[in-house]
Design a protein around this motif. Structure first.
Motif, short mmCIF file in Angstrom:
data_model
loop_
_atom_site.label_atom_id
_atom_site.label_comp_id
_atom_site.label_asym_id
_atom_site.label_seq_id
_atom_site.Cartn_x
_atom_site.Cartn_y
_atom_site.Cartn_z
N UNK A 27 0.92 -1.00 -0.29
CA UNK A 27 0.25 0.22 0.02
C UNK A 27 1.23 0.82 -0.18
N UNK A 28 0.75 2.23 -0.94
CA UNK A 28 1.27 3.48 -1.15
C UNK A 28 0.85 3.90 -1.77
N UNK A 29 1.00 6.25 -1.14
CA UNK A 29 0.93 7.13 -1.15
C UNK A 29 1.59 7.52 -2.34
N UNK A 30 1.41 8.12 -3.48
CA UNK A 30 2.59 9.15 -3.54
C UNK A 30 1.55 10.44 -4.25
N UNK A 31 2.99 11.21 -4.28
CA UNK A 31 1.95 13.12 -4.80
C UNK A 31 2.01 13.10 -6.68
N UNK A 32 1.64 14.57 -6.84
CA UNK A 32 1.52 14.23 -8.77
C UNK A 32 2.97 13.65 -9.13
N UNK A 33 3.76 13.71 -8.74
CA UNK A 33 5.28 13.61 -9.72
C UNK A 33 5.25 11.92 -9.53
N UNK A 34 4.25 10.99 -9.47
CA UNK A 34 4.72 9.64 -9.37
C UNK A 34 5.31 9.27 -10.88
N UNK A 35 3.95 9.67 -11.56
CA UNK A 35 4.36 9.10 -13.16
C UNK A 35 6.10 9.38 -13.39
N UNK A 36 5.81 11.29 -13.22
CA UNK A 36 7.01 11.24 -13.61
C UNK A 36 8.52 10.16 -13.23
N UNK A 37 8.68 9.77 -11.99
CA UNK A 37 9.20 9.61 -11.82
C UNK A 37 9.31 7.96 -12.16
N UNK A 38 8.23 7.50 -12.52
CA UNK A 38 7.97 5.82 -13.12
C UNK A 38 8.96 5.95 -13.88
#
Length: 292
Positions: A173-184
């Protein structure tokens, strides 16, 4: 915040059960397994949820859950062609996330404990960075392991280490901010050819924005990926529900409690479920009687 449930994979550890059906459709006592991660996101207050699964299994989830309207949800569906890592779920859900914060939960994880809803809602309020969780286990070398200080600041992440630096496993279970897609998009496949969730979390750790919330003794967590774990989870749910008369991870109950569906809509679901103990439990909720 958007929610994603990754319910893919081949479930080979549960063969022969999962040779014909998805692992996340198998029952955990009185509910399909996917009800449990779905309920976790609902307790967090998340209503826009993407379910990711294999091409052959996704239609089953669509038949089971539909649009999600019966739970006061907006459900969407996407395919993961092959199991290419947990972090790929963020890339598959890129258009669904649409630049917002997101929560990712694995489809075979079950959580239960007093105050868990409050923990989830606080995790949803993160303004930047990411939040993961730590759960004390006696065999940490079987899991991803987190080392953190007394303030919850993460010091290190390890994947199934031979000599763990702590006894805290990282649940799915993980919670991410708006930069998650960029980092992925920036992470590289591991030697086994997958986009590892640890690599994504490491990105947040390197910029000093990864936080860990310790789930204490009052919390229970099951990773239902083996026959024994599946049975243990089912026995746990059966015991709690029978002794307390309170349901665990019922989407209908959560939706009704959150005000997402009306009394009349809950009654419609009760009638649809027929002469079952599950329907009886929901009827008790509707009538304000909490017993089994």
């Amino acid at each position: 915040m958007k929610g994603i449930i990754l319910a893919g994979g081949s479930g080979t550890r549960l063969y022969p059960i999962t040779q014909a059906i998805s692992k996340q459709i198998t029952p955990v006592y009185d509910k399909p397994m996917i009800y449990y991660p779905l309920s976790t996101l609902m307790l967090a207050g998340i209503r826009d949820i993407l379910i990711i699964s294999t091409p052959q299994d996704l239609p089953t989830f669509e038949r089971l859950l539909g649009s999600g309207n019966q739970f006061g949800l907006n459900l969407a569906y996407s395919v993961q062609e092959e199991p290419r890592g947990l972090a790929e779920a963020i890339l598959i859900g890129e258009s669904f996330i649409a630049g917002e914060k997101c929560a990712l939960i694995l489809g075979d994880n079950l959580f239960y404990g007093y105050g868990f809803g409050s923990i989830l809602k606080r995790a949803c309020t993160l303004s930047e960075g990411a939040t993961i969780f730590g759960y004390f286990v006696k065999n940490p070398n079987s899991y991803g392991v987190v080392e953190f200080d007394t303030d919850g600041q993460v010091l290190s992440l390890e994947e199934k280490p031979e000599k763990p630096k702590s006894n805290y496993a990282i649940p799915g279970l993980y919670f991410y901010d708006e930069t998650a897609v960029k980092k992925a998009h920036e992470i590289e496949p591991s030697p086994r050819g997958e986009l590892e969730i640890t690599s994504l979390n490491q990105k947040y750790l390197e910029e000093g924005s990864l936080r860990c919330k310790n789930l204490g003794r009052g919390m229970s967590w099951f990773d239902t990926g083996t026959h024994d774990a599946l049975l243990e989870a089912a026995n746990f749910v059966q015991t709690i529900q029978h002794r307390q008369g309170l349901m665990i991870s019922s989407p209908e109950e959560i939706a009704h409690g959150q005000g997402w569906i009306t009394d009349a809509e809950l009654k419609t679901q009760i009638d649809r479920l027929g002469k079952t103990r599950y329907a009886d439990n929901l009827r008790d909720i509707l009538e304000g009687v909490y017993h089994v």
